[in-house]
Design a protein around this motif. Structure first.
Motif, mmCIF file in Angstrom:
data_model
loop_
_atom_site.group_PDB
_atom_site.id
_atom_site.type_symbol
_atom_site.label_atom_id
_atom_site.label_comp_id
_atom_site.label_asym_id
_atom_site.label_seq_id
_atom_site.Cartn_x
_atom_site.Cartn_y
_atom_site.Cartn_z
ATOM 1 N N VAL A 123 72.602 -26.249 -42.880
ATOM 2 C CA VAL A 123 72.527 -27.569 -42.241
ATOM 3 C C VAL A 123 71.231 -27.660 -41.438
ATOM 4 O O VAL A 123 70.946 -26.773 -40.630
ATOM 5 C CB VAL A 123 73.734 -27.795 -41.299
ATOM 6 N N PRO A 124 70.424 -28.729 -41.641
ATOM 7 C CA PRO A 124 69.207 -28.870 -40.836
ATOM 8 C C PRO A 124 69.551 -29.029 -39.350
ATOM 9 O O PRO A 124 70.343 -29.880 -38.975
ATOM 10 C CB PRO A 124 68.547 -30.141 -41.378
ATOM 11 N N ASP A 125 68.958 -28.180 -38.538
ATOM 12 C CA ASP A 125 69.173 -28.184 -37.094
ATOM 13 C C ASP A 125 68.021 -28.921 -36.418
ATOM 14 O O ASP A 125 67.170 -29.495 -37.087
ATOM 15 C CB ASP A 125 69.288 -26.738 -36.600
ATOM 16 N N PHE A 126 67.988 -28.925 -35.088
ATOM 17 C CA PHE A 126 66.987 -29.657 -34.325
ATOM 18 C C PHE A 126 66.176 -28.716 -33.447
ATOM 19 O O PHE A 126 66.749 -27.947 -32.674
ATOM 20 C CB PHE A 126 67.653 -30.697 -33.415
ATOM 21 N N ILE A 127 64.842 -28.800 -33.556
ATOM 22 C CA ILE A 127 63.940 -28.129 -32.622
ATOM 23 C C ILE A 127 63.176 -29.244 -31.929
ATOM 24 O O ILE A 127 62.474 -30.023 -32.579
ATOM 25 C CB ILE A 127 62.963 -27.180 -33.338
ATOM 26 N N LEU A 128 63.324 -29.363 -30.609
ATOM 27 C CA LEU A 128 62.660 -30.408 -29.843
ATOM 28 C C LEU A 128 61.435 -29.822 -29.159
ATOM 29 O O LEU A 128 61.534 -28.844 -28.429
ATOM 30 C CB LEU A 128 63.618 -30.982 -28.790
ATOM 31 N N ASN A 129 60.280 -30.413 -29.418
ATOM 32 C CA ASN A 129 59.012 -30.031 -28.798
ATOM 33 C C ASN A 129 58.642 -31.158 -27.853
ATOM 34 O O ASN A 129 58.402 -32.274 -28.288
ATOM 35 C CB ASN A 129 57.937 -29.865 -29.870
ATOM 36 N N VAL A 130 58.586 -30.882 -26.566
ATOM 37 C CA VAL A 130 58.590 -31.949 -25.568
ATOM 38 C C VAL A 130 57.266 -32.098 -24.819
ATOM 39 O O VAL A 130 56.705 -31.124 -24.339
ATOM 40 C CB VAL A 130 59.716 -31.700 -24.545
ATOM 41 N N GLY A 131 56.796 -33.332 -24.696
ATOM 42 C CA GLY A 131 55.741 -33.773 -23.795
ATOM 43 C C GLY A 131 56.224 -35.100 -23.220
ATOM 44 O O GLY A 131 56.947 -35.820 -23.892
ATOM 45 N N LEU A 132 55.864 -35.470 -21.994
ATOM 46 C CA LEU A 132 56.479 -36.629 -21.343
ATOM 47 C C LEU A 132 55.474 -37.495 -20.602
ATOM 48 O O LEU A 132 54.547 -36.996 -19.980
ATOM 49 C CB LEU A 132 57.536 -36.110 -20.349
ATOM 50 N N ARG A 133 55.667 -38.834 -20.660
ATOM 51 C CA ARG A 133 54.935 -39.810 -19.853
ATOM 52 C C ARG A 133 55.936 -40.612 -19.052
ATOM 53 O O ARG A 133 56.932 -41.074 -19.569
ATOM 54 C CB ARG A 133 54.156 -40.789 -20.731
ATOM 55 N N CYS A 134 55.626 -40.783 -17.769
ATOM 56 C CA CYS A 134 56.435 -41.632 -16.895
ATOM 57 C C CYS A 134 55.562 -42.825 -16.528
ATOM 58 O O CYS A 134 54.598 -42.679 -15.778
ATOM 59 C CB CYS A 134 56.872 -40.869 -15.646
ATOM 60 N N GLY A 135 55.908 -43.997 -17.061
ATOM 61 C CA GLY A 135 55.045 -45.169 -16.873
ATOM 62 C C GLY A 135 53.713 -44.889 -17.541
ATOM 63 O O GLY A 135 53.663 -44.521 -18.709
ATOM 64 N N ASP A 136 52.615 -45.048 -16.794
ATOM 65 C CA ASP A 136 51.285 -44.786 -17.340
ATOM 66 C C ASP A 136 50.795 -43.372 -17.068
ATOM 67 O O ASP A 136 49.702 -43.005 -17.453
ATOM 68 C CB ASP A 136 50.272 -45.780 -16.751
ATOM 69 N N GLU A 137 51.592 -42.584 -16.375
ATOM 70 C CA GLU A 137 51.165 -41.238 -16.007
ATOM 71 C C GLU A 137 51.766 -40.191 -16.932
ATOM 72 O O GLU A 137 52.946 -40.230 -17.250
ATOM 73 C CB GLU A 137 51.601 -40.918 -14.574
ATOM 74 N N GLU A 138 50.927 -39.255 -17.332
ATOM 75 C CA GLU A 138 51.432 -38.133 -18.108
ATOM 76 C C GLU A 138 52.020 -37.125 -17.129
ATOM 77 O O GLU A 138 51.418 -36.772 -16.125
ATOM 78 C CB GLU A 138 50.317 -37.479 -18.910
ATOM 79 N N VAL A 139 53.225 -36.720 -17.392
ATOM 80 C CA VAL A 139 53.895 -35.719 -16.568
ATOM 81 C C VAL A 139 53.948 -34.455 -17.408
ATOM 82 O O VAL A 139 54.646 -34.386 -18.409
ATOM 83 C CB VAL A 139 55.322 -36.170 -16.192
#
Length: 148
Positions: A58-74
């Motif tokens: 069964v294909p599983d999930f690998i989440l690779n995360v980068g985040l922006r809050c509003g106009d700012e990169e967090v």
């Protein structure tokens, strides 16, 4: 954990993501978005790698995360890398099986057993090391456990 079958990479817009994903995967995304507080969250880039990581077909999930809050990169990334979250299929649905910071995460079989290999900096299965290296995790039937 990375079988010979090529992984399917899908960029997921947040509005569509929550409705189209299994609840545990959507919950992992919501937890990342919560870091923005009241600012609008945009996971950028947010890549979901779908591949069988535990050998059940069964294909599983690998989440690779980068985040922006509003106009700012967090940046949730740092010396240790960026968040890598793995949710694998089980008889009870998708469950969290690995949640680490790494520069990259490779899932493939190792000696016929599902494994994950992380390129990280200064961490090796709970102990500190100087400089970069790889940490290996082996599938124990329910999660990925440190092999070091």
């Amino acid at each position: 954990m990375r079988p010979a079958v090529a992984a399917l990479l899908v960029a997921v817009p947040l509005a569509a993501a929550a409705d189209d994903l299994p609840p545990p995967v959507a919950a992992a995304i919501a937890e990342v978005e919560a870091a923005c507080g009241s600012a609008p969250a945009r996971i950028d880039p947010f890549v979901i790698d779908r591949q069988d990581v535990n050998g059940d077909g069964v294909p599983d999930f690998i989440l690779n995360v980068g985040l922006r809050c509003g106009d700012e990169e967090v940046s949730q990334c740092g010396l240790m890398g960026c968040p890598k979250i793995v949710l694998a299929s089980s008889k009870n649905g998708f469950v969290l099986v690995l949640d680490i910071y790494a520069h990259d995460l490779r899932c493939r079989a190792l000696n016929g057993r599902p494994a994950a290999s992380a390129n990280d900096e200064g961490w090796n299965c709970g102990s500190v090391r100087r400089g970069p290296g790889r940490t290996t995790f082996l599938w124990d039937g329910t999660r990925f456990a440190c092999a070091e």
